[in-house]
Scaffold this motif. Sequence first.
Motif, PDB file in Angstrom:
ATOM      1  N   VAL A  44      16.166  27.844  46.731  1.00 56.96           N
ATOM      2  CA  VAL A  44      17.476  27.500  46.196  1.00 56.96           C
ATOM      3  C   VAL A  44      18.505  28.433  46.826  1.00 56.96           C
ATOM      4  O   VAL A  44      18.246  29.621  47.018  1.00 56.96           O
ATOM      5  CB  VAL A  44      17.499  27.610  44.653  1.00 56.96           C
ATOM      6  N   GLY A  45      19.675  27.874  47.191  1.00 58.32           N
ATOM      7  CA  GLY A  45      20.675  28.665  47.895  1.00 58.32           C
ATOM      8  C   GLY A  45      22.065  28.485  47.325  1.00 58.32           C
ATOM      9  O   GLY A  45      22.352  27.498  46.630  1.00 58.32           O
ATOM     10  N   LEU A  46      22.937  29.445  47.621  1.00 60.41           N
ATOM     11  CA  LEU A  46      24.338  29.405  47.224  1.00 60.41           C
ATOM     12  C   LEU A  46      25.186  29.712  48.449  1.00 60.41           C
ATOM     13  O   LEU A  46      24.926  30.687  49.163  1.00 60.41           O
ATOM     14  CB  LEU A  46      24.609  30.430  46.122  1.00 60.41           C
ATOM     15  N   ASP A  47      26.203  28.863  48.699  1.00 55.22           N
ATOM     16  CA  ASP A  47      26.986  28.961  49.925  1.00 55.22           C
ATOM     17  C   ASP A  47      28.464  28.805  49.607  1.00 55.22           C
ATOM     18  O   ASP A  47      28.846  28.020  48.733  1.00 55.22           O
ATOM     19  CB  ASP A  47      26.538  27.862  50.904  1.00 55.22           C
ATOM     20  N   TYR A  48      29.310  29.550  50.333  1.00 54.57           N
ATOM     21  CA  TYR A  48      30.763  29.417  50.214  1.00 54.57           C
ATOM     22  C   TYR A  48      31.354  29.062  51.565  1.00 54.57           C
ATOM     23  O   TYR A  48      30.971  29.645  52.591  1.00 54.57           O
ATOM     24  CB  TYR A  48      31.398  30.711  49.722  1.00 54.57           C
ATOM     25  N   GLN A  49      32.287  28.106  51.584  1.00 52.80           N
ATOM     26  CA  GLN A  49      33.020  27.763  52.797  1.00 52.80           C
ATOM     27  C   GLN A  49      34.512  27.878  52.530  1.00 52.80           C
ATOM     28  O   GLN A  49      35.017  27.378  51.529  1.00 52.80           O
ATOM     29  CB  GLN A  49      32.700  26.345  53.267  1.00 52.80           C
ATOM     30  N   SER A  50      35.227  28.549  53.459  1.00 49.71           N
ATOM     31  CA  SER A  50      36.669  28.749  53.323  1.00 49.71           C
ATOM     32  C   SER A  50      37.430  27.576  53.912  1.00 49.71           C
ATOM     33  O   SER A  50      36.850  26.645  54.479  1.00 49.71           O
ATOM     34  CB  SER A  50      37.068  30.045  54.027  1.00 49.71           C
ATOM     35  N   GLY A  51      38.759  27.642  53.801  1.00 48.82           N
ATOM     36  CA  GLY A  51      39.619  26.611  54.357  1.00 48.82           C
ATOM     37  C   GLY A  51      40.404  25.909  53.268  1.00 48.82           C
ATOM     38  O   GLY A  51      40.197  26.138  52.069  1.00 48.82           O
ATOM     39  N   ASP A  52      41.331  25.021  53.657  1.00 50.35           N
ATOM     40  CA  ASP A  52      42.088  24.250  52.667  1.00 50.35           C
ATOM     41  C   ASP A  52      41.188  23.293  51.898  1.00 50.35           C
ATOM     42  O   ASP A  52      41.509  22.895  50.778  1.00 50.35           O
ATOM     43  CB  ASP A  52      43.206  23.457  53.364  1.00 50.35           C
ATOM     44  N   LEU A  53      40.064  22.899  52.504  1.00 48.82           N
ATOM     45  CA  LEU A  53      39.033  22.115  51.828  1.00 48.82           C
ATOM     46  C   LEU A  53      37.840  23.050  51.611  1.00 48.82           C
ATOM     47  O   LEU A  53      36.801  22.946  52.267  1.00 48.82           O
ATOM     48  CB  LEU A  53      38.617  20.902  52.660  1.00 48.82           C
ATOM     49  N   SER A  54      37.998  23.990  50.703  1.00 53.35           N
ATOM     50  CA  SER A  54      36.942  24.978  50.483  1.00 53.35           C
ATOM     51  C   SER A  54      35.930  24.455  49.471  1.00 53.35           C
ATOM     52  O   SER A  54      36.184  23.498  48.725  1.00 53.35           O
ATOM     53  CB  SER A  54      37.546  26.295  49.995  1.00 53.35           C
ATOM     54  N   SER A  55      34.774  25.115  49.429  1.00 57.54           N
ATOM     55  CA  SER A  55      33.722  24.668  48.517  1.00 57.54           C
ATOM     56  C   SER A  55      32.729  25.779  48.222  1.00 57.54           C
ATOM     57  O   SER A  55      32.540  26.696  49.030  1.00 57.54           O
ATOM     58  CB  SER A  55      32.973  23.461  49.103  1.00 57.54           C
ATOM     59  N   VAL A  56      32.106  25.667  47.063  1.00 54.95           N
ATOM     60  CA  VAL A  56      30.935  26.454  46.696  1.00 54.95           C
ATOM     61  C   VAL A  56      29.792  25.467  46.505  1.00 54.95           C
ATOM     62  O   VAL A  56      29.949  24.455  45.803  1.00 54.95           O
ATOM     63  CB  VAL A  56      31.176  27.269  45.411  1.00 54.95           C
ATOM     64  N   THR A  57      28.660  25.747  47.136  1.00 52.55           N
ATOM     65  CA  THR A  57      27.555  24.795  47.158  1.00 52.55           C
ATOM     66  C   THR A  57      26.285  25.431  46.614  1.00 52.55           C
ATOM     67  O   THR A  57      25.887  26.509  47.045  1.00 52.55           O
ATOM     68  CB  THR A  57      27.291  24.306  48.596  1.00 52.55           C
ATOM     69  N   LEU A  58      25.652  24.739  45.679  1.00 50.25           N
ATOM     70  CA  LEU A  58      24.325  25.114  45.187  1.00 50.25           C
ATOM     71  C   LEU A  58      23.338  24.118  45.764  1.00 50.25           C
ATOM     72  O   LEU A  58      23.519  22.904  45.597  1.00 50.25           O
ATOM     73  CB  LEU A  58      24.294  25.089  43.666  1.00 50.25           C
ATOM     74  N   SER A  59      22.313  24.590  46.448  1.00 45.27           N
ATOM     75  CA  SER A  59      21.420  23.683  47.162  1.00 45.27           C
ATOM     76  C   SER A  59      19.953  23.966  46.862  1.00 45.27           C
ATOM     77  O   SER A  59      19.569  25.093  46.552  1.00 45.27           O
ATOM     78  CB  SER A  59      21.663  23.769  48.674  1.00 45.27           C
ATOM     79  N   MET A  60      19.165  22.919  46.963  1.00 48.85           N
ATOM     80  CA  MET A  60      17.714  23.024  46.909  1.00 48.85           C
ATOM     81  C   MET A  60      17.175  22.620  48.276  1.00 48.85           C
ATOM     82  O   MET A  60      17.441  21.519  48.755  1.00 48.85           O
ATOM     83  CB  MET A  60      17.135  22.103  45.827  1.00 48.85           C
ATOM     84  N   ARG A  61      16.435  23.528  48.924  1.00 50.85           N
ATOM     85  CA  ARG A  61      15.937  23.268  50.271  1.00 50.85           C
ATOM     86  C   ARG A  61      14.450  22.930  50.259  1.00 50.85           C
ATOM     87  O   ARG A  61      13.643  23.617  49.632  1.00 50.85           O
ATOM     88  CB  ARG A  61      16.159  24.475  51.183  1.00 50.85           C
ATOM     89  N   PHE A  62      14.122  21.843  50.978  1.00 48.03           N
ATOM     90  CA  PHE A  62      12.744  21.457  51.210  1.00 48.03           C
ATOM     91  C   PHE A  62      12.488  21.642  52.711  1.00 48.03           C
ATOM     92  O   PHE A  62      13.014  20.896  53.530  1.00 48.03           O
ATOM     93  CB  PHE A  62      12.492  20.010  50.793  1.00 48.03           C
ATOM     94  N   GLY A  63      11.735  22.656  53.072  1.00 40.92           N
ATOM     95  CA  GLY A  63      11.453  22.931  54.465  1.00 40.92           C
ATOM     96  C   GLY A  63      10.152  22.299  54.932  1.00 40.92           C
ATOM     97  O   GLY A  63       9.298  21.906  54.124  1.00 40.92           O
ATOM     98  N   PHE A  64      10.001  22.194  56.242  1.00 42.33           N
ATOM     99  CA  PHE A  64       8.814  21.578  56.827  1.00 42.33           C
ATOM    100  C   PHE A  64       8.168  22.507  57.852  1.00 42.33           C
ATOM    101  O   PHE A  64       7.493  22.057  58.773  1.00 42.33           O
ATOM    102  CB  PHE A  64       9.180  20.227  57.476  1.00 42.33           C
ATOM    103  N   GLY A  65       8.414  23.815  57.685  1.00 43.91           N
ATOM    104  CA  GLY A  65       7.748  24.800  58.522  1.00 43.91           C
ATOM    105  C   GLY A  65       8.201  24.761  59.962  1.00 43.91           C
ATOM    106  O   GLY A  65       9.180  24.112  60.328  1.00 43.91           O
ATOM    107  N   ARG A  66       7.466  25.463  60.797  1.00 46.05           N
ATOM    108  CA  ARG A  66       7.755  25.506  62.231  1.00 46.05           C
ATOM    109  C   ARG A  66       6.993  24.407  62.933  1.00 46.05           C
ATOM    110  O   ARG A  66       5.774  24.282  62.798  1.00 46.05           O
ATOM    111  CB  ARG A  66       7.356  26.873  62.803  1.00 46.05           C
ATOM    112  N   LEU A  67       7.726  23.603  63.695  1.00 43.59           N
ATOM    113  CA  LEU A  67       7.073  22.551  64.471  1.00 43.59           C
ATOM    114  C   LEU A  67       6.378  23.168  65.684  1.00 43.59           C
ATOM    115  O   LEU A  67       6.701  24.291  66.105  1.00 43.59           O
ATOM    116  CB  LEU A  67       8.112  21.526  64.903  1.00 43.59           C
ATOM    117  N   PRO A  68       5.397  22.465  66.274  1.00 44.13           N
ATOM    118  CA  PRO A  68       4.593  23.073  67.343  1.00 44.13           C
ATOM    119  C   PRO A  68       5.381  23.507  68.561  1.00 44.13           C
ATOM    120  O   PRO A  68       4.928  24.339  69.347  1.00 44.13           O
ATOM    121  CB  PRO A  68       3.579  21.963  67.692  1.00 44.13           C
ATOM    122  N   TRP A  69       6.586  22.952  68.764  1.00 42.61           N
ATOM    123  CA  TRP A  69       7.394  23.389  69.896  1.00 42.61           C
ATOM    124  C   TRP A  69       8.345  24.492  69.458  1.00 42.61           C
ATOM    125  O   TRP A  69       9.163  24.949  70.196  1.00 42.61           O
ATOM    126  CB  TRP A  69       8.176  22.220  70.488  1.00 42.61           C
TER     127      TRP A  69
END
Length: 232
Positions: A207-232
């Motif tokens: 789970v992550g928390l992110d802030y983006q600046s600008g006139d269209l700013s936002s605070v984002t709460l996210s749930m990440r589903f990763g798939f590991g490192r691919l063979p390349w």
Amino acid sequence: MLRRTTSLAIAWLVGASASASELSYTYVDFRVLWSSVDGAATQFPTPSQRIEAETGDGDGISVAGSLALPGRFYLVGAFGSSIVDVENRITSPLAELVVDDEFDLITSRFGLGYQRELAPRFDLTFEITYETGELDFGSLAGESFDTETSGTGARLGFRWNPRDPFELWASAGTSPTAELRLDEQELDSGTVLNAGFRWYFFRDLGVGLDYQSGDLSSVTLSMRFGFGRLPW
């Protein structure tokens, strides 16, 4: 001397190619957004009527993801939709009325990224993206504050996993939706900053928390589903 320098350069390139980042670049994020839009404008639908609009805060949802490619490259993309408050002040010879309303904010970005591991669990990233932004207000009395744009953006940043289960990241660059000129119904390019952190419950779930600046700013709460490192 030239032969030795060439050999060292080739050895460095081979070593750099063999070194792979320990961070995953293949994942899907499901997000909840708290958006803030900084804009104000005035229009005169008729000579005797004035409408002033001032934008505010809202919330929405977003989905984002990344797909690792061979050779340190990766694809990146995001789509978000928010409902944001707007206060409309309607003035005419007969009365003055304040109407609280909402508008739709829709953004997207898709592009190509490149990552370089500078140290174990510390990556430098660079992304070039195509981005869109749209503000859809509708109309109360014949006015139109609808605004949209699209264009390219670029960001330089880092990802750092100092120890399990934490990850920190930040980036800075340009975005075509960074500055809002609502009076002119324009979104313009400007500087944006991103910063955040993530806590991993498991290797590929966090789970992550992110802030983006600008006139269209936002605070984002996210749930990440990763798939590991691919063979390349």
